[in-house]
Scaffold this active site. Structure first.
Site, mmCIF file in Angstrom:
data_model
loop_
_atom_site.group_PDB
_atom_site.id
_atom_site.type_symbol
_atom_site.label_atom_id
_atom_site.label_comp_id
_atom_site.label_asym_id
_atom_site.label_seq_id
_atom_site.Cartn_x
_atom_site.Cartn_y
_atom_site.Cartn_z
ATOM 1 N N GLU A 1 -6.581 4.594 7.863
ATOM 2 C CA GLU A 1 -6.441 6.042 7.607
ATOM 3 C C GLU A 1 -7.723 6.614 7.021
ATOM 4 O O GLU A 1 -8.054 7.778 7.238
ATOM 5 C CB GLU A 1 -5.221 6.276 6.713
ATOM 6 C CG GLU A 1 -3.930 6.105 7.507
ATOM 7 C CD GLU A 1 -2.819 5.396 6.775
ATOM 8 O OE1 GLU A 1 -2.803 5.374 5.538
ATOM 9 O OE2 GLU A 1 -1.947 4.824 7.471
ATOM 10 N N HIS B 1 -9.391 1.105 4.978
ATOM 11 C CA HIS B 1 -8.082 1.262 5.636
ATOM 12 C C HIS B 1 -8.227 2.184 6.846
ATOM 13 O O HIS B 1 -9.047 3.102 6.846
ATOM 14 C CB HIS B 1 -7.067 1.835 4.641
ATOM 15 C CG HIS B 1 -5.676 1.813 5.192
ATOM 16 N ND1 HIS B 1 -5.194 2.795 6.022
ATOM 17 C CD2 HIS B 1 -4.693 0.897 5.075
ATOM 18 C CE1 HIS B 1 -3.954 2.479 6.379
ATOM 19 N NE2 HIS B 1 -3.626 1.331 5.818
ATOM 20 N N GLY C 1 2.799 2.463 10.672
ATOM 21 C CA GLY C 1 3.718 3.584 10.481
ATOM 22 C C GLY C 1 4.447 4.000 11.734
ATOM 23 O O GLY C 1 5.079 5.056 11.770
ATOM 24 N N GLU D 1 -5.050 -4.802 10.674
ATOM 25 C CA GLU D 1 -4.036 -3.770 10.826
ATOM 26 C C GLU D 1 -4.301 -3.002 12.120
ATOM 27 O O GLU D 1 -5.105 -2.058 12.128
ATOM 28 C CB GLU D 1 -4.078 -2.801 9.641
ATOM 29 C CG GLU D 1 -3.805 -3.455 8.302
ATOM 30 C CD GLU D 1 -3.229 -2.474 7.290
ATOM 31 O OE1 GLU D 1 -2.189 -2.783 6.726
ATOM 32 O OE2 GLU D 1 -3.808 -1.396 7.086
ATOM 33 N N ASN E 1 0.870 -1.179 0.000
ATOM 34 C CA ASN E 1 0.000 0.000 0.000
ATOM 35 C C ASN E 1 0.903 1.224 0.000
ATOM 36 O O ASN E 1 1.507 1.549 1.014
ATOM 37 C CB ASN E 1 -0.887 -0.039 1.260
ATOM 38 C CG ASN E 1 -1.738 1.216 1.394
ATOM 39 O OD1 ASN E 1 -1.759 2.056 0.484
ATOM 40 N ND2 ASN E 1 -2.426 1.347 2.511
ATOM 41 N N TRP E 2 0.978 1.874 -1.158
ATOM 42 C CA TRP E 2 1.911 2.998 -1.301
ATOM 43 C C TRP E 2 1.372 4.264 -0.640
ATOM 44 O O TRP E 2 2.061 5.262 -0.558
ATOM 45 C CB TRP E 2 2.210 3.257 -2.778
ATOM 46 C CG TRP E 2 2.926 2.117 -3.469
ATOM 47 C CD1 TRP E 2 3.319 0.919 -2.898
ATOM 48 C CD2 TRP E 2 3.340 2.056 -4.831
ATOM 49 N NE1 TRP E 2 3.951 0.146 -3.832
ATOM 50 C CE2 TRP E 2 3.979 0.801 -5.041
ATOM 51 C CE3 TRP E 2 3.236 2.933 -5.918
ATOM 52 C CZ2 TRP E 2 4.508 0.424 -6.272
ATOM 53 C CZ3 TRP E 2 3.755 2.550 -7.148
ATOM 54 C CH2 TRP E 2 4.384 1.310 -7.321
ATOM 55 N N LYS E 3 0.121 4.257 -0.245
ATOM 56 C CA LYS E 3 -0.538 5.428 0.376
ATOM 57 C C LYS E 3 -0.316 6.663 -0.517
ATOM 58 O O LYS E 3 -0.296 6.517 -1.736
ATOM 59 C CB LYS E 3 -0.010 5.614 1.800
ATOM 60 C CG LYS E 3 -0.156 4.308 2.615
ATOM 61 C CD LYS E 3 0.053 4.478 4.074
ATOM 62 C CE LYS E 3 -0.106 3.122 4.765
ATOM 63 N NZ LYS E 3 0.039 3.195 6.210
ATOM 64 N N SER F 1 3.803 -1.915 10.273
ATOM 65 C CA SER F 1 5.267 -1.976 10.443
ATOM 66 C C SER F 1 5.843 -3.341 10.067
ATOM 67 O O SER F 1 6.795 -3.805 10.701
ATOM 68 C CB SER F 1 5.663 -1.566 11.867
ATOM 69 O OG SER F 1 5.250 -0.238 12.127
ATOM 70 N N GLY G 1 3.065 -1.118 4.221
ATOM 71 C CA GLY G 1 3.087 0.305 3.903
ATOM 72 C C GLY G 1 4.502 0.747 3.557
ATOM 73 O O GLY G 1 4.990 0.521 2.452
ATOM 74 N N GLY G 2 5.187 1.342 4.525
ATOM 75 C CA GLY G 2 6.512 1.943 4.300
ATOM 76 C C GLY G 2 7.490 1.047 3.564
ATOM 77 O O GLY G 2 8.166 1.501 2.628
HETATM 78 P P1 13P Z 1 3.230 0.485 7.574
HETATM 79 O O1 13P Z 1 3.764 -0.815 6.995
HETATM 80 O O2 13P Z 1 3.948 1.693 7.034
HETATM 81 O O3 13P Z 1 3.167 0.438 9.058
HETATM 82 O O4 13P Z 1 1.718 0.630 7.041
HETATM 83 C C1 13P Z 1 0.862 -0.448 7.143
HETATM 84 C C2 13P Z 1 -0.380 -0.145 6.406
HETATM 85 O O5 13P Z 1 -1.141 0.714 6.775
HETATM 86 C C3 13P Z 1 -0.636 -0.909 5.171
HETATM 87 O O6 13P Z 1 -1.923 -0.685 4.700
#
Ligand code: 13P
Length: 253
Positions: A99, A97, A175, A169, A9-11, A215, A236-237
């Protein structure tokens, strides 16, 4: 047997050039990393979806969106439909998600409409659930995840469920660099699978893939996916770096 699934997930990250470089790097490396034994997807921002779909081409990397709207078309300024996503080669769509729940304010009811519309439109939704830190500390994790799962899947029969992937999640792990321990994650994954058995049947529960997100990185991927009910990772990251993402895919084999 559930095939492992690693999704990035590149956000709201990358730009036109870096999204293509990232997609090409993942597409060319993922066959070596996993062959066909792992389902791999990347979810770039809407505006780069088409270019990324072209960049991954016929590789084993599928493309997903990070969100969608439930209506098929009409006066919904700024929104994107399942049909539009399908039209440009999208296979998956993240729904609910954290967020979107906690920053944008999406409700379980809205998320349920998105999941249903994604399935109806031929997309494969990834329904995200997970508790806030305060909810975990108040021993509400099970209640929150149960509500989000039941309301998120409301009205979907077992045939429709077969199009759905669940992602657990925990919001406190996203994050933050603080990963849920494999044991903490496994407990909630097991809860989700048991809930699916009750809502549907044994077979549906056994066949549904449940990803962990929060993470996830090369150093903890294998241990997390080594747990019986953790079928993959929503990253994510670490999905923004070709080498890290390929190492996570490799850990899923
Ligand atoms: P991180 O891997 O950056 O913690 O993000 C997880 C996430 O929200 C994937 O959708």
């Amino acid at each position: 047997m559930r095939k492992p699934f690693v999704a990035g997930n590149w956000k709201m990250n990358t730009d036109g050039r870096s999204s293509i470089e990232l997609a090409e790097g993942i597409a060319s490396g993922s066959v070596d990393a996993a062959g066909q034994s792992v389902t791999v997807a990347v979810c770039p921002p809407f505006v780069y979806l088409q270019a990324v779909a072209k960049a991954v081409g016929t590789s084993n990397v599928a493309v997903g969106a990070q969100d969608m709207y439930f209506e098929p078309n009409g006066a919904f300024t700024g929104e994107i439909s399942a049909a539009m996503l399908k039209d440009i080669g999208c296979v998956y769509c993240i729904c609910g998600h954290s967020e979107r729940r906690h920053v944008i304010g999406e409700t379980d009811e809205l998320i349920n409409k998105k999941v249903a519309a994604a399935v109806a439109g031929g997309l494969l939704p990834i329904l995200c659930v997970g508790e806030l830190l305060a909810e975990r500390e108040a021993s509400q994790t099970d209640a929150v995840v149960t509500r989000q799962l039941k309301e998120g899947l409301a009205g979907l029969n077992s045939e429709k469920l077969s199009a759905v992937t669940i992602a657990y999640e925990p919001v406190w792990a996203i994050g933050t660099g603080v990963t849920a321990t494999p044991q903490q994650a496994q407990e909630v994954h097991e809860l989700i699978r048991n809930l699916l058995t009750g809502m549907y049947d044994d077979q549906s529960a056994r066949e549904t893939r449940i990803l962990y997100g929060g993470s996830a990185k090369p150093g903890n991927a294998a241990e997390l996916m080594g747990r019986p009910d953790i079928d993959g990772l929503l990253v994510g990251g670490a999905s923004l770096k070709v080498d890290d993402f390929l190492a996570i895919i490799q850990a899923a084999v």
